[in-house]
Design a protein around this motif. Sequence first.
Motif, PDB file in Angstrom:
ATOM      1  N   LEU A  82      72.574  37.325  69.746  1.00  0.00           N
ATOM      2  CA  LEU A  82      72.263  36.675  71.014  1.00  0.00           C
ATOM      3  C   LEU A  82      72.393  35.157  70.915  1.00  0.00           C
ATOM      4  O   LEU A  82      71.592  34.416  71.472  1.00  0.00           O
ATOM      5  CB  LEU A  82      70.842  37.039  71.457  1.00  0.00           C
ATOM      6  CG  LEU A  82      70.585  38.511  71.766  1.00  0.00           C
ATOM      7  CD1 LEU A  82      69.109  38.753  72.041  1.00  0.00           C
ATOM      8  CD2 LEU A  82      71.420  38.942  72.963  1.00  0.00           C
ATOM      9  N   SER A  83      73.424  34.702  70.238  1.00  0.00           N
ATOM     10  CA  SER A  83      73.564  33.257  70.064  1.00  0.00           C
ATOM     11  C   SER A  83      73.777  32.543  71.389  1.00  0.00           C
ATOM     12  O   SER A  83      73.355  31.399  71.559  1.00  0.00           O
ATOM     13  CB  SER A  83      74.702  32.939  69.112  1.00  0.00           C
ATOM     14  OG  SER A  83      75.935  33.347  69.656  1.00  0.00           O
ATOM     15  N   SER A  84      74.400  33.215  72.348  1.00  0.00           N
ATOM     16  CA  SER A  84      74.581  32.574  73.653  1.00  0.00           C
ATOM     17  C   SER A  84      73.229  32.322  74.317  1.00  0.00           C
ATOM     18  O   SER A  84      73.069  31.356  75.061  1.00  0.00           O
ATOM     19  CB  SER A  84      75.491  33.406  74.551  1.00  0.00           C
ATOM     20  OG  SER A  84      74.970  34.705  74.705  1.00  0.00           O
ATOM     21  N   LEU A  85      72.247  33.165  74.025  1.00  0.00           N
ATOM     22  CA  LEU A  85      70.899  32.947  74.530  1.00  0.00           C
ATOM     23  C   LEU A  85      70.300  31.692  73.895  1.00  0.00           C
ATOM     24  O   LEU A  85      69.668  30.876  74.580  1.00  0.00           O
ATOM     25  CB  LEU A  85      70.020  34.159  74.248  1.00  0.00           C
ATOM     26  CG  LEU A  85      68.562  34.054  74.688  1.00  0.00           C
ATOM     27  CD1 LEU A  85      68.464  33.932  76.195  1.00  0.00           C
ATOM     28  CD2 LEU A  85      67.786  35.261  74.202  1.00  0.00           C
ATOM     29  N   ALA A  86      70.519  31.509  72.596  1.00  0.00           N
ATOM     30  CA  ALA A  86      70.017  30.311  71.909  1.00  0.00           C
ATOM     31  C   ALA A  86      70.635  29.056  72.506  1.00  0.00           C
ATOM     32  O   ALA A  86      69.937  28.068  72.759  1.00  0.00           O
ATOM     33  CB  ALA A  86      70.313  30.399  70.412  1.00  0.00           C
ATOM     34  N   VAL A  87      71.922  29.084  72.762  1.00  0.00           N
ATOM     35  CA  VAL A  87      72.604  27.938  73.380  1.00  0.00           C
ATOM     36  C   VAL A  87      72.024  27.690  74.771  1.00  0.00           C
ATOM     37  O   VAL A  87      71.754  26.547  75.162  1.00  0.00           O
ATOM     38  CB  VAL A  87      74.128  28.166  73.439  1.00  0.00           C
ATOM     39  CG1 VAL A  87      74.815  27.117  74.299  1.00  0.00           C
ATOM     40  CG2 VAL A  87      74.722  28.194  72.037  1.00  0.00           C
ATOM     41  N   GLY A  88      71.790  28.748  75.525  1.00  0.00           N
ATOM     42  CA  GLY A  88      71.211  28.618  76.853  1.00  0.00           C
ATOM     43  C   GLY A  88      69.810  28.033  76.829  1.00  0.00           C
ATOM     44  O   GLY A  88      69.445  27.227  77.694  1.00  0.00           O
ATOM     45  N   ILE A  89      69.017  28.414  75.846  1.00  0.00           N
ATOM     46  CA  ILE A  89      67.662  27.869  75.717  1.00  0.00           C
ATOM     47  C   ILE A  89      67.730  26.371  75.421  1.00  0.00           C
ATOM     48  O   ILE A  89      66.983  25.580  76.001  1.00  0.00           O
ATOM     49  CB  ILE A  89      66.861  28.624  74.639  1.00  0.00           C
ATOM     50  CG1 ILE A  89      66.534  30.037  75.136  1.00  0.00           C
ATOM     51  CG2 ILE A  89      65.591  27.864  74.266  1.00  0.00           C
ATOM     52  CD1 ILE A  89      65.936  30.944  74.086  1.00  0.00           C
ATOM     53  N   ILE A  90      68.620  25.975  74.532  1.00  0.00           N
ATOM     54  CA  ILE A  90      68.780  24.548  74.208  1.00  0.00           C
ATOM     55  C   ILE A  90      69.186  23.772  75.462  1.00  0.00           C
ATOM     56  O   ILE A  90      68.609  22.723  75.769  1.00  0.00           O
ATOM     57  CB  ILE A  90      69.816  24.360  73.078  1.00  0.00           C
ATOM     58  CG1 ILE A  90      69.307  24.993  71.795  1.00  0.00           C
ATOM     59  CG2 ILE A  90      70.126  22.880  72.877  1.00  0.00           C
ATOM     60  CD1 ILE A  90      70.381  25.153  70.725  1.00  0.00           C
ATOM     61  N   LYS A  91      70.155  24.291  76.191  1.00  0.00           N
ATOM     62  CA  LYS A  91      70.600  23.612  77.414  1.00  0.00           C
ATOM     63  C   LYS A  91      69.497  23.606  78.476  1.00  0.00           C
ATOM     64  O   LYS A  91      69.338  22.632  79.217  1.00  0.00           O
ATOM     65  CB  LYS A  91      71.867  24.270  77.956  1.00  0.00           C
ATOM     66  CG  LYS A  91      73.077  24.005  77.089  1.00  0.00           C
ATOM     67  CD  LYS A  91      74.324  24.666  77.656  1.00  0.00           C
ATOM     68  CE  LYS A  91      75.540  24.338  76.810  1.00  0.00           C
ATOM     69  NZ  LYS A  91      76.765  24.934  77.347  1.00  0.00           N
ATOM     70  N   GLY A  92      68.731  24.685  78.550  1.00  0.00           N
ATOM     71  CA  GLY A  92      67.619  24.742  79.495  1.00  0.00           C
ATOM     72  C   GLY A  92      66.532  23.731  79.167  1.00  0.00           C
ATOM     73  O   GLY A  92      65.965  23.100  80.063  1.00  0.00           O
ATOM     74  N   LEU A  93      66.237  23.563  77.881  1.00  0.00           N
ATOM     75  CA  LEU A  93      65.270  22.544  77.475  1.00  0.00           C
ATOM     76  C   LEU A  93      65.767  21.146  77.829  1.00  0.00           C
ATOM     77  O   LEU A  93      64.995  20.297  78.284  1.00  0.00           O
ATOM     78  CB  LEU A  93      64.989  22.642  75.971  1.00  0.00           C
ATOM     79  CG  LEU A  93      64.120  23.814  75.544  1.00  0.00           C
ATOM     80  CD1 LEU A  93      64.143  23.964  74.027  1.00  0.00           C
ATOM     81  CD2 LEU A  93      62.699  23.624  76.039  1.00  0.00           C
ATOM     82  N   ALA A  94      67.053  20.920  77.618  1.00  0.00           N
ATOM     83  CA  ALA A  94      67.633  19.617  77.962  1.00  0.00           C
ATOM     84  C   ALA A  94      67.515  19.364  79.464  1.00  0.00           C
ATOM     85  O   ALA A  94      67.192  18.250  79.891  1.00  0.00           O
ATOM     86  CB  ALA A  94      69.086  19.549  77.525  1.00  0.00           C
ATOM     87  N   ALA A  95      67.747  20.393  80.264  1.00  0.00           N
ATOM     88  CA  ALA A  95      67.616  20.244  81.721  1.00  0.00           C
ATOM     89  C   ALA A  95      66.169  19.991  82.109  1.00  0.00           C
ATOM     90  O   ALA A  95      65.883  19.134  82.952  1.00  0.00           O
ATOM     91  CB  ALA A  95      68.151  21.490  82.424  1.00  0.00           C
TER      92      ALA A  95
END
Length: 85
Positions: free
Chosen positions: A43-56
Motif C-alpha cells: 500500500l505504498s500509494s497510501l503512504a504517499v497519499g498520507i504524506i501529501k495529505g499531511l502537507a495539505a
Amino acid sequence: VCYYLTLESILILSLAAAAPPVLNISRVNNHKLIIDYYSKRKLSSLAVGIIKGLAAYYQIESKIMVEPMTGPDDERVQIHVSYVE
C-alpha cells in the motif's frame, strides 16, 4: 457471565493480529527526508497519499515534493520528500 464488547476491546483484538507497515525515516539534510516503507499489503500509494495529505493539512503542499522511487505495488518502497523553497 455477561460479556460486553466495547469499541476499545474490539480494537485491541483486531490490532493484535495486525502487521503494521515498517517505516524507517532518514534525514539527508535540512531539505530532504528518505522514507523506507515496507508492507506485505503493498500500500505504498497510501503512504504517499498520507504524506501529501499531511502537507495539505499544514498548508505546505506547494513547498514539498514527494517522489516514490519504486513502483506503487512493491512491498518495499523508498519515498523521497524534499522541501522546495
